[in-house]
Every structure is written in structure tokens, then in C-alpha cells.
Enzyme design. Sequence first.
Site: not given
Length: 192
Positions: A145, A16, A88, A11-14, A9
Site C-alpha cells: 500500500c 503473473s 487470472e 493487484m500489482n503483487a507480481g 494477492a
Amino acid sequence: MAKLYFFYASMNAGKSTTLLQADFNYRERGMATMLWTAALDGRGVDSAIESRIGLGADAYRFDGDTDLWDRVSAAHAVEPLACVLIDEAQFLSPGQVWQCARLADEANIPVLCYGLRTDFRGELFPGSAVLLGIADALVELKAVCHCGRKATMNLRVDESGGAVRRGAQTEIGGNERYVALCRRHFREALAR
């Protein structure tokens, strides 16, 4: 038969958070897991893997010289592993991705990789390229977005919020350095 998974995904898609939830599910059932993350991402204060919503866990750290086959196989010989989870994963080398495939194929250990598909220029990371090519299962996680569309791109920004067009492929940062955008708004930001 175990599989190699790639959860990708922007960034910021969850990513982790999803990894930590999967780890919790295995451990809650008494199953051993092994967590890995990139050594170059040293942002975590308390835990090697941390989500933006406050979850965290300790993990082994890999760099370009880490032999994942050897390290995971040795741990598996001491205590059978139900799963290996890698955060990562875009920073894995192509050879390390093939080691992950070998863990699934020969050691029968599921390997769940979580990472970015593309960099701030819209180009594939080498590890992500191999994962997209050989993973048994590809799962796209969704980010949004500002317009409400699915965010698939990672825009690198400078201190004033302007788009960065050049630089090294890897620069660690969070919301202060990257914005998840749909392709349309990514292209528009780069055109300004």
C-alpha cells in the site's frame, strides 16, 4: 503426489511474473508445461500472459465452457506435462477448480493457480473461494500500500481517481482502474 496450489494477492503483487518464472524454471530443465489464462482478459498485445515488468508468454485461454480436465488430459497424453500454470485463476468457475484438483489427484500433474482473492468490494470471486477451500497449498504474495503496509484489497477507481462502490464484479483493467491498498486505506477510500 501432485498438489493444487493457489498463489493469491491484490493487484500489482507480481502474480503473473511469479507464474512466468515458475514456467521458465520447468522449461529450463526440459520439462513440458501448459499455461492458461482467462479469455475475457484481452489486454495482452504480444502474449496471452504479460507482466507489468515486461515478461510474457503464450497461453491457452479458458472461458466458462472450457473443460480443463479434458483439454489438459489430452495434451498430457501426447506429451507428459510436468506442471499446469493458470493465470487470472479468480475467473475459473467452481467446477473448473474441481477439474484442476482432479488433474492433481488423478493425473498427478501439479496445478499452480495465480489470482486475486477478492474483488473491488472485498468479496471473494467464486473461483477464488473454491481454491481457498480445497487447494493443498495457499501462498499469499505481497503487494504494498502507499502507506507501506501489506496491500490486501483492490480499490476500483474512476477516471478522476475516486473510489467506485458499485458495478459488475469483473471489469478488466490495470493501474488506470485499480489501486492496491491495505484494508484501512481501502475502507477510508470507500467512506469518502
